[in-house]
Design a protein around this motif. Structure first.
Motif, short mmCIF file in Angstrom:
data_model
loop_
_atom_site.label_atom_id
_atom_site.label_comp_id
_atom_site.label_asym_id
_atom_site.label_seq_id
_atom_site.Cartn_x
_atom_site.Cartn_y
_atom_site.Cartn_z
N SER A 11 0.85 -1.19 0.00
CA SER A 11 0.00 0.00 0.00
C SER A 11 0.89 1.24 0.00
O SER A 11 1.97 1.22 0.57
N ALA A 17 -3.42 -0.86 5.61
CA ALA A 17 -3.94 -1.01 4.25
C ALA A 17 -3.19 -2.11 3.50
O ALA A 17 -3.78 -2.84 2.71
N ASN A 21 -4.97 -5.31 1.90
CA ASN A 21 -4.77 -5.67 0.49
C ASN A 21 -4.35 -7.13 0.36
O ASN A 21 -4.76 -7.82 -0.58
#
Length: 64
Positions: A11, A17, A21
């Motif tokens: 990310s 994040a 992901n």
């Protein structure tokens, strides 16, 4: 029975994040993810700033 795979999520925002992901990648590989374990966190630095957050994770789940 669960299958465990190791994935690297990335990310440009933050480590959370990057982990999210990685979980999404596992889901895209037809895995119904039940839990995740963060093994390592890394980052790429460009011009003195973090340009990419990387999270190495193990995800466990069942194939759909």
């Amino acid at each position: 029975m669960f299958e465990i795979i190791e994935i690297i999520g990335t990310s440009s925002e933050n480590y959370s994040a990057a982990v999210a992901n990685a979980v999404e990648q596992a889901g895209a590989q037809s895995m119904d993810v039940h839990f995740v374990e963060v093994l390592q966190q890394h980052g790429s630095v460009r011009n003195g700033k973090i340009s990419e957050y990387q999270a190495v994770v193990k995800v466990a789940g069942k194939r759909k």
